[in-house]
Design an enzyme around this catalytic site. Structure first.
Site, short mmCIF file in Angstrom:
data_model
loop_
_atom_site.label_atom_id
_atom_site.label_comp_id
_atom_site.label_asym_id
_atom_site.label_seq_id
_atom_site.Cartn_x
_atom_site.Cartn_y
_atom_site.Cartn_z
N GLU A 61 0.62 14.13 0.09
CA GLU A 61 -0.51 14.02 -0.82
C GLU A 61 -1.78 14.46 -0.10
OE1 GLU A 61 -0.69 9.94 -1.98
OE2 GLU A 61 -1.56 9.28 -0.10
N HIS A 85 -3.47 3.80 10.83
CA HIS A 85 -3.27 3.45 9.42
C HIS A 85 -2.95 1.98 9.23
CE1 HIS A 85 -3.33 7.75 8.67
NE2 HIS A 85 -2.36 7.92 9.53
N GLU A 126 -3.72 -0.84 -4.08
CA GLU A 126 -4.55 -0.19 -3.07
C GLU A 126 -5.01 1.19 -3.53
OE1 GLU A 126 -2.58 -0.24 0.71
OE2 GLU A 126 -2.78 -2.41 0.89
N GLU A 141 -0.87 2.67 -3.57
CA GLU A 141 0.39 1.94 -3.74
C GLU A 141 0.09 0.55 -4.24
OE1 GLU A 141 2.31 0.81 -0.02
OE2 GLU A 141 0.46 1.29 1.05
N ARG A 172 3.54 -8.40 -2.78
CA ARG A 172 3.64 -9.56 -1.89
C ARG A 172 2.23 -10.04 -1.57
NH1 ARG A 172 1.65 -7.09 2.56
NH2 ARG A 172 2.24 -4.93 2.96
#
Length: 632
Positions: free
Chosen positions: A183, A218, A258, A271, A275
């Site tokens: 992406e 990241h 996110e 994404e 959780r």
């Protein structure tokens, strides 16, 4: 009603869930690998079940063993925490099939969002399928999992094949799924996310935004809520997308959606994490709720109020890692002698004083959270708490965190995901005042070892000690100690535990703690000096270095303890290598580290193979430099 709950996790998050369980009157069960047999989360639980082995694949990732443990211990519910099996739909089904309560979303919702590519399609967001020179830079990402694993930034088209191969290999190793996608890579973007909470009655709460832009590899380092400076229209758009994602999957419980927000305000969906997030405490502080308690109540069938609680003030969280940022974020291991924060901040940790930081799991030591009426006050409070905390043990990122929180880009709310790419060198420079800390360490050591006669009337040779390259020369006199090389320093007092120095007319205390090497039981192995303006970790230079410590020229030693996960394709003894060429990859504390050739030449020895466990300093390979070959 849930009476006994098993946490299918370890460390900080297990301790965090246990804390809420105690408040709710719920008994707790821990599971543990062999290295974690004495871990804090095991000591905090009411019962514990062993998962034989050390590697996550043999222990915390064995859903069948975890379910058996829950049944054996008489638990009636399972909380997955984050990481490990927390986003594994098959594990969620196994828990439910065993007649246990699953503290999380339905397996179908987990499955829908487990693959980033499927999640994008579900929300109508397309990912890039073809890459041309005009599309660059791009980001190669693993479709499954997260935490920075299986991600590569590509700026040159020629680098794409190697990046795809490396990302696939890492994703397959970490998640058992080698699918990757590509992406656009947004330069200067901000990582912004929305916390959601949904019950089984159709109510979905968007619980504010969080900014998690300060990241290394990241992986998030500093998080805050709410995300500063977002236009109201953009915030509402993010809320709408997050709620749509929850409703599209029949979601229940806590989750996070996110986004990457570009400099022009355009938001890109990244994404959905099905959780609880590591950074959930800032949302709890902001809204005055306990998300774990809400997860449990939702699993028990309780309904949320029509509207979420209103936010109050600002909250900031910093993740304290056992790592050396100046050395490529290398994970560190060893004994955590002491971890103590001042009052006024929340600290979530999975360690206590005297615990050992091992090689098998994440390097996270603790999360410190400050909440205040304004962002400026919260940031100031957190920086000061970190600065004045006692963190005695292996190297950590504490100084980096303090400097990050005080950096103008962050204090002004302008930081983006490239923050550490731009500022790492300045943020990891030697701490100011280290030379004075070395003086204090030397004088404290002298006070702990008083010599015969204490002082002499006649001039004598100075005593010399060296810490972190700082040589300290001092003499004993009738009036105490004098320093040969620091005319601006006057020694006010010196004891083994505290030295007071007058530097330029300002008197400050230096609290000194020396820890001995367990292998020798006498010589100081590391010295921690805590001051009101910062702390210092000092390594004394031995008076008589070990003459047996030798390495052959070109030796490639393991920079950290870990597991060899890959060796470069076709690499064998006798091969020609170039300086900087990747030779093998080590996995330590959930991160992969590339080990490269130190010089151009010939690989004359290769002692590593996939699966080998290595310690710091283990000989991995030997490269005979080209210059030496020419001379021969």
């Amino acid at each position: 009603m849930i009476r006994t709950l098993l946490v299918a996790n370890r460390g900080e998050i297990a301790c965090r869930v246990f804390r809420t369980c105690r408040d709710l009157g719920i008994a707790t069960v821990a599971v543990h690998s062999d290295p974690d047999a004495g871990a804090l989360h095991v000591r905090r639980a009411d019962a514990a079940v062993r998962l034989p082995g050390a590697a996550p694949a043999d222990t915390y990732l064995r859903g069948d063993l975890v379910v058996k443990a829950a049944l054996a211990a008489g638990a009636d519910a399972v909380h997955p925490g984050y990481g490990f099996l927390s986003e594994n739909a098959d594990f969620a089904r196994a828990v439910l099939d065993a007649g246990l309560v699953w503290i999380g979303p339905p397996p179908e919702a987990i499955e829908a969002m487990a693959s980033k590519t499927r999640a994008k399609k579900l929300l109508g967001v397309a990912s890039l399928e073809r890459v041309t020179a005009g599309d660059l830079p791009v980001l190669v990402k693993a479709a499954a999992g997260g935490g920075g694993r299986g991600m590569r930034v590509v700026r040159e088209l020629a680098d794409l094949p190697a990046a795809l191969e490396a990302a696939r290999a890492e994703a397959l190793s970490a998640f058992g799924d080698g699918e990757v996608f590509v992406e656009p890579y947004v330069e200067g973007g901000r990582h912004v996310e929305v916390q959601i909470l949904a019950d089984t009655h159709g109510t979905v709460w968007p619980l504010g935004t969080r900014d998690c832009s300060l990241q290394r590899r990241h992986q998030k380092v500093v998080e805050e809520a709410p995300a500063p400076g977002l236009p109201q229209r953009l915030t509402e758009s993010l809320y709408e997308t997050a709620v749509r994602a929850a409703r599209a999957t029949g979601y229940t419980g806590a989750g996070t959606v996110e986004f990457l927000v570009a400099a022009d305000g355009t938001a890109h969906f990244l994404e959905m994490n099905t959780r609880l997030q590591v950074e959930h405490p800032v949302t709890e502080a902001l809204h005055g709720i306990d998300l774990v308690a809400q997860q449990i109540r939702i699993a028990e069938g309780a309904a949320l109020d029509a509207e979420p609680p209103r936010p109050r003030g600002h909250a900031v969280e910093a993740r304290l890692y056992a790592e050396d940022p100046a050395a490529g974020w290398t994970p560190q291991t060893g004994v955590l002698h002491r971890l103590a924060f001042p009052d006024g901040v929340r600290v979530d940790t999975g360690y206590a004083d005297g615990d050992t930081i091992g090689v098998h799991y994440d390097a996270l030591l603790a999360k410190a959270v400050a909440h205040a009426p304004t962002r400026a006050e919260a940031v100031r409070a957190l920086a000061r708490a970190l600065e004045s905390a006692a963190v005695h043990g292996p190297p950590t990122n504490r100084d980096l965190l303090v400097r990050s929180l005080r950096h103008p880009e962050f204090t002004e709310g302008r930081a983006d995901t490239g923050f550490y790419d731009r500022h790492l060198a300045a943020l990891t420079a030697p701490p100011p005042g280290e030379a004075y800390a070395a003086v204090a360490a030397a004088l404290a050591d002298a006070a702990a070892r008083p010599g015969p006669g204490a002082w002499r009337n006649v001039p004598s040779q100075p005593q010399t000690k060296t810490y972190n390259g700082h040589e300290v020369r001092y003499r004993r006199t009738r009036d105490g100690h004098t320093l040969d090389d620091h005319p601006d320093v006057r020694v006010v007092s010196a004891t083994p535990a505290e030295v007071r120095l007058d530097v330029g007319g300002v008197v400050r205390p230096y609290r000194v703690t020396a820890y001995t090497d367990p292998r020798t039981a006498h010589a100081a192995h590391v010295v921690h000096v805590d001051t009101p303006t910062g702390s210092h970790r000092l390594t004394p230079r031995p008076r008589f270095p070990d003459p047996t410590v030798r390495t052959a020229p070109g030796s490639l030693l393991a920079p950290m303890p870990g597991t060899v996960v890959r060796v470069a394709d076709g690499l064998r003894e006798g091969a020609r290598v170039e300086a900087g060429q990747p030779l093998l990859w080590l996995e330590a504390m959930k991160m992969e580290h590339r080990v490269t050739a130190p010089a151009s030449g010939t690989l004359t020895a290769l002692h590593a193979a996939p699966g080998h466990q290595v310690e710091v300093g283990t000989l991995l390979a030997v490269v005979s430099p080209a210059q030496e070959e020419d001379q021969e």
